[in-house]
Design a protein around this motif. Structure first.
Motif, PDB file in Angstrom:
ATOM      1  N   ALA A   1       0.824  -1.207   0.000  1.00  0.00           N
ATOM      2  CA  ALA A   1       0.000   0.000   0.000  1.00  0.00           C
ATOM      3  C   ALA A   1       0.856   1.253   0.000  1.00  0.00           C
ATOM      4  O   ALA A   1       0.381   2.334  -0.346  1.00  0.00           O
ATOM      5  N   ASP A   2       2.134   1.102   0.377  1.00  0.00           N
ATOM      6  CA  ASP A   2       3.049   2.244   0.421  1.00  0.00           C
ATOM      7  C   ASP A   2       3.660   2.567  -0.933  1.00  0.00           C
ATOM      8  O   ASP A   2       4.400   3.541  -1.058  1.00  0.00           O
ATOM      9  N   SER A   3       3.386   1.769  -1.933  1.00  0.00           N
ATOM     10  CA  SER A   3       4.009   1.993  -3.237  1.00  0.00           C
ATOM     11  C   SER A   3       3.361   3.170  -3.957  1.00  0.00           C
ATOM     12  O   SER A   3       2.202   3.519  -3.717  1.00  0.00           O
ATOM     13  N   ASN A   4       4.125   3.798  -4.829  1.00  0.00           N
ATOM     14  CA  ASN A   4       3.648   4.870  -5.688  1.00  0.00           C
ATOM     15  C   ASN A   4       2.686   4.258  -6.716  1.00  0.00           C
ATOM     16  O   ASN A   4       3.056   3.347  -7.451  1.00  0.00           O
ATOM     17  N   SER A   5       1.455   4.738  -6.773  1.00  0.00           N
ATOM     18  CA  SER A   5       0.443   4.105  -7.624  1.00  0.00           C
ATOM     19  C   SER A   5       0.849   4.099  -9.095  1.00  0.00           C
ATOM     20  O   SER A   5       0.573   3.135  -9.827  1.00  0.00           O
ATOM     21  N   TYR A   6       1.505   5.149  -9.565  1.00  0.00           N
ATOM     22  CA  TYR A   6       1.945   5.196 -10.958  1.00  0.00           C
ATOM     23  C   TYR A   6       2.980   4.104 -11.231  1.00  0.00           C
ATOM     24  O   TYR A   6       2.931   3.419 -12.266  1.00  0.00           O
ATOM     25  N   LEU A   7       3.899   3.926 -10.298  1.00  0.00           N
ATOM     26  CA  LEU A   7       4.999   2.989 -10.521  1.00  0.00           C
ATOM     27  C   LEU A   7       4.565   1.548 -10.293  1.00  0.00           C
ATOM     28  O   LEU A   7       5.021   0.646 -11.004  1.00  0.00           O
ATOM     29  N   SER A   8       3.700   1.299  -9.322  1.00  0.00           N
ATOM     30  CA  SER A   8       3.251  -0.073  -9.091  1.00  0.00           C
ATOM     31  C   SER A   8       2.399  -0.564 -10.252  1.00  0.00           C
ATOM     32  O   SER A   8       2.553  -1.701 -10.722  1.00  0.00           O
ATOM     33  N   ILE A   9       1.510   0.282 -10.751  1.00  0.00           N
ATOM     34  CA  ILE A   9       0.682  -0.105 -11.899  1.00  0.00           C
ATOM     35  C   ILE A   9       1.545  -0.255 -13.148  1.00  0.00           C
ATOM     36  O   ILE A   9       1.410  -1.228 -13.907  1.00  0.00           O
ATOM     37  N   ALA A  10       2.476   0.680 -13.364  1.00  0.00           N
ATOM     38  CA  ALA A  10       3.354   0.602 -14.541  1.00  0.00           C
ATOM     39  C   ALA A  10       4.191  -0.659 -14.517  1.00  0.00           C
ATOM     40  O   ALA A  10       4.324  -1.352 -15.540  1.00  0.00           O
ATOM     41  N   SER A  11       4.776  -0.992 -13.366  1.00  0.00           N
ATOM     42  CA  SER A  11       5.667  -2.154 -13.305  1.00  0.00           C
ATOM     43  C   SER A  11       4.903  -3.449 -13.494  1.00  0.00           C
ATOM     44  O   SER A  11       5.366  -4.362 -14.184  1.00  0.00           O
ATOM     45  N   SER A  12       3.721  -3.551 -12.895  1.00  0.00           N
ATOM     46  CA  SER A  12       2.931  -4.772 -13.043  1.00  0.00           C
ATOM     47  C   SER A  12       2.494  -4.967 -14.496  1.00  0.00           C
ATOM     48  O   SER A  12       2.612  -6.066 -15.061  1.00  0.00           O
ATOM     49  N   LEU A  13       2.015  -3.883 -15.123  1.00  0.00           N
ATOM     50  CA  LEU A  13       1.611  -3.975 -16.530  1.00  0.00           C
ATOM     51  C   LEU A  13       2.803  -4.267 -17.432  1.00  0.00           C
ATOM     52  O   LEU A  13       2.679  -5.005 -18.429  1.00  0.00           O
TER      53      LEU A  13
END
Length: 449
Positions: A351-363
């Protein structure tokens, strides 16, 4: 700016918060009177902001100073007319406007987390695909904490009592904080945040908010805004809300579960499913990509020292990259659904991750898997953490940064500048953490060694 100007006039906005996300996910920017904002059509900020650490320090060591102009020049911030959010908690009528960042030549700034997500989405666009994402955000409510050396404790609810024990899915336990959550829902509605279900999670005073599925960039913006909204609602009610991955010892950690599927733009069909309803080869290679590349991009999903406390053995978080249907012990869960709604749930992100980076990395991991036809492991039956350890994760930030620094995929897809810059910021955070003497050391070493 016509659409944005019309919005500001319609809502009688007097102040504008011009914001960008830094590497950590902190909103940084400027507050301007609405007339000045409209006149200047954006703002300028120094490049170094994007290499600012969670402590507010700047990365200045070699070789990372090569990422910035020695004169610490400005970049140009351009408002996104589709990322405007009215702030319900302010005294003045205020709007928060998320900006994109460009250099003087009009090129996107590589160090920008939002630009990185847009870069990954362009890969999908070029294939005729569109990701659909639905985040789930876990968080804790706590009493206000003025002394960082003291552990966090649950807040007092409407009953006048402090929550104790674990109340998973308890309606009454969630209702203890009804006034706070009523404000949260009202404020999210004003801002157009597409939140759905509220759940009391496993931890004491731990909750989860689910977002409806939607466009990946929009959902990243919404999570970015939601974190701030919830914290403001909590403060109004005399408590704190935290998205730390592991804020309380011996309690479950908090994750950002990412449900993701991919739609073919022309047909509107989910590419994870075949016409007869069976799972497609792209579905399996997407999972294979997540399994193969998440270890290399893990610092984007688990960005802090505290993130890795959530992965300690014996915790409820999955510390594996196994996959399985309806199996919450797997890092990659396949929820039961219709063929059109077939999706993968990435349960690794904190939950502490940057939403832009967590979504980008997973995709990105899934994308590489599909274009390289990466084969997944066989699905797991039973408890994944105990069944096998064939697909493991780095278990410290230091180890994860080492893996990321050696990753060819990171440099190829994220770019040399972003990869170097992100690692530099996180290494600076790590160095800052190592300089702190913990309460554990004082308790067990002070008079015994």
């Amino acid at each position: 700016m016509k659409k944005l100007t019309a919005y500001l006039n319609e809502h009688k906005i007097t102040e504008v918060e011009c914001v960008i996300s830094d590497m950590t996910g902190i909103a940084r920017g400027k507050i301007a009177p609405v007339a000045k904002f409209i006149d200047e059509k954006g703002m300028r900020m120094p490049e170094s902001v994007l290499l600012q650490t969670v402590t507010g320090d700047y990365v200045e060591d070699e070789p990372y100073d090569a990422l910035l102009d020695s004169a610490d020049i400005d970049f140009v911030c351009v408002p996104d007319e589709n990322a405007v959010f009215q702030l319900p908690w302010t005294i003045e009528a205020t709007a928060q406007v998320i900006h994109d960042t460009y250099d003087k030549m009009g090129n996107p700034i590589e160090l920008s987390p939002r630009n990185l997500l847009k870069k990954v989405l362009k890969l999908y666009e070029d294939k005729g695909w569109k990701p659909v994402v639905a985040p789930e955000m876990e968080f804790y409510l706590t009493r206000r904490n003025e002394d960082p050396d003291q552990p966090l404790i649950p807040p007092v609810g409407r009953s006048g009592r402090q929550e104790s024990g674990r109340q998973s899915f308890s309606i009454d336990a969630a209702n203890e904080y009804d006034p706070l959550f009523e404000d949260m829902y009202d404020w999210c509605e004003v801002q157009g945040l597409d939140i759905d279900t509220l759940i009391h999670e496993e931890g004491t005073a731990q909750m989860e908010i689910n977002f409806s599925h939607g466009d990946a960039l929009s959902m990243a913006d919404q999570v970015f805004v939601f974190k701030r909204t919830l914290k403001e609602a909590a403060l109004k009610h005399g408590v704190c809300a935290t998205f730390m991955a592991k804020p309380v010892a011996d309690e479950p950690g908090s994750a950002m579960h990412l449900h993701q599927s991919i739609v073919d733009v022309k047909s509107g069909q989910n590419i994870f499913s075949m016409k007869d309803g069976t799972k497609s080869p792209l579905f399996f290679s997407y999972i294979g990509g997540l399994q193969k590349f998440i270890p290399e991009l893990l610092p984007l999903l688990a960005p802090n020292v505290n993130s890795f406390r959530r992965f300690l053995p014996g915790t409820s978080a999955p510390i594996n990259l196994e996959w399985g249907e309806e199996n919450r012990t797997c890092g990659l869960r396949i929820p039961e659904s219709s063929p059109q709604n077939l999706r993968v749930e990435n349960r690794i992100a904190g939950a502490d991750s940057n939403s832009y980076l967590s979504i980008a990395s997973s995709l990105l991991c899934g994308y590489i898997g599909m274009v390289e036809d990466v084969k997944p492991s066989t699905p797991v039956q039973g408890r994944a953490n105990e069944s096998r350890q064939s697909i493991s994760l780095p278990l410290t930030l230091e180890e994860a940064l080492g893996v990321m620094s050696e990753s060819v995929a990171c440099r190829e897809y994220l770019g040399e500048a972003f990869t170097m810059g992100y690692i530099a910021v996180k290494q600076a955070d790590l160095a800052s953490y190592k300089r702190v003497i913990s309460s554990w050391e004082r308790e067990y070493l002070l008079l015994t060694v």
